[in-house]
Design an enzyme around this catalytic site. Structure first.
Site, PDB file in Angstrom:
ATOM      1  N   CYS A   8       0.870  -1.187   0.000  1.00  0.00           N
ATOM      2  CA  CYS A   8       0.000   0.000   0.000  1.00  0.00           C
ATOM      3  C   CYS A   8       0.906   1.235   0.000  1.00  0.00           C
ATOM      4  O   CYS A   8       2.089   1.122  -0.343  1.00  0.00           O
ATOM      5  CB  CYS A   8      -0.975  -0.021   1.181  1.00  0.00           C
ATOM      6  N   ARG A  14      -3.316  -0.610   5.454  1.00  0.00           N
ATOM      7  CA  ARG A  14      -3.915  -1.692   4.674  1.00  0.00           C
ATOM      8  C   ARG A  14      -3.001  -2.897   4.497  1.00  0.00           C
ATOM      9  O   ARG A  14      -3.410  -4.043   4.759  1.00  0.00           O
ATOM     10  CB  ARG A  14      -4.359  -1.155   3.292  1.00  0.00           C
ATOM     11  N   ASP A 122      -8.212   3.895   1.140  1.00  0.00           N
ATOM     12  CA  ASP A 122      -7.236   4.302   2.145  1.00  0.00           C
ATOM     13  C   ASP A 122      -7.985   4.793   3.388  1.00  0.00           C
ATOM     14  O   ASP A 122      -8.705   5.780   3.319  1.00  0.00           O
ATOM     15  CB  ASP A 122      -6.387   5.434   1.539  1.00  0.00           C
TER      16      ASP A 122
HETATM   17  P1  4NP Z   1      -1.767   2.842   4.056  1.00  0.00           P
HETATM   18  O1  4NP Z   1      -2.403   4.195   4.621  1.00  0.00           O
HETATM   19  O2  4NP Z   1      -1.231   3.170   2.683  1.00  0.00           O
HETATM   20  O3  4NP Z   1      -2.919   1.912   4.011  1.00  0.00           O
HETATM   21  O4  4NP Z   1      -0.685   2.441   5.030  1.00  0.00           O
HETATM   22  C1  4NP Z   1      -1.684   5.398   4.690  1.00  0.00           C
HETATM   23  C2  4NP Z   1      -0.846   5.635   5.758  1.00  0.00           C
HETATM   24  C3  4NP Z   1      -0.167   6.835   5.849  1.00  0.00           C
HETATM   25  C4  4NP Z   1      -0.343   7.790   4.860  1.00  0.00           C
HETATM   26  C5  4NP Z   1      -1.174   7.558   3.796  1.00  0.00           C
HETATM   27  C6  4NP Z   1      -1.838   6.355   3.703  1.00  0.00           C
HETATM   28  N1  4NP Z   1       0.325   9.031   4.963  1.00  0.00           N
HETATM   29  O5  4NP Z   1       0.124   9.887   4.092  1.00  0.00           O
HETATM   30  O6  4NP Z   1       1.133   9.232   5.906  1.00  0.00           O
END
Ligand code: 4NP
Length: 153
Positions: A8, A14, A122
């Site tokens: 991800c 995720r 997300d």
């Molecule tokens: P992930 O969610 O891609 O599912 O781990 C996110 C976690 C952090 C960020 C964006 C999406 N961020 O911008 O810090």
């Protein structure tokens, strides 16, 4: 040994869930499951507390995982690379060196024909309900993946 990488953006919401869920459905003697992020924003961090909690609620402990960035060598290490959304897909395929690399990359919901979406949304900026939804989407997807991998498809 069959190797699978979940990807991800941050590798804290995720893909750590996807890693924990798929691991719980496959025998560890034959399958290695890991996860990574296309960004290095949270390098070295544990999963988001909301992911840890939704996993615990469903009987899984993902709290020992550590976020890391996807690297080109992952194309050699992993047989299957599952991404959560189209943006992850584009970022990973951008690093592919050949069609064999590109062909390893799939949207994780591609094999869940009854899912209402092709993307795992997300949940980072949303509330806890978002994490329940992500868990359910990933649990269904991982059931399909586990069946496909253990039936030799
Ligand atoms: P992930 O969610 O891609 O599912 O781990 C996110 C976690 C952090 C960020 C964006 C999406 N961020 O911008 O810090």
């Amino acid at each position: 040994m069959t190797t699978i990488l979940m990807v991800c953006l941050g590798n804290i919401c995720r893909s750590p869930l996807a890693e924990g869920i798929l691991k719980s459905k496959l025998p560890s003697e034959d399958f290695f499951v890991d996860s990574a992020g296309t960004s290095g924003y949270h390098e070295g961090e544990k999963p988001d507390l909301r992911s840890i909690e939704v996993a615990l609620k469903n009987g899984l402990d993902i709290s020992k995982q550590k976020s890391r960035r996807f690297i080109v060598e992952d194309f050699e290490t992993y047989d299957y690379i599952y991404v959560m959304d189209h943006s992850n897909y584009n970022d990973v395929v951008h690093l592919a060196r050949n069609t064999s690399d590109t062909n390893k990359v799939k949207l994780i919901l591609e094999h869940t024909p009854d899912a209402y979406t092709l993307e795992v949304p997300d949940p980072y900026y949303g509330g806890n309900r978002g994490f329940d939804n992500v868990y359910e989407l990933l649990d269904n997807a991982c059931n399909q993946i586990a069946i496909a991998l253990t039936c030799g498809e």
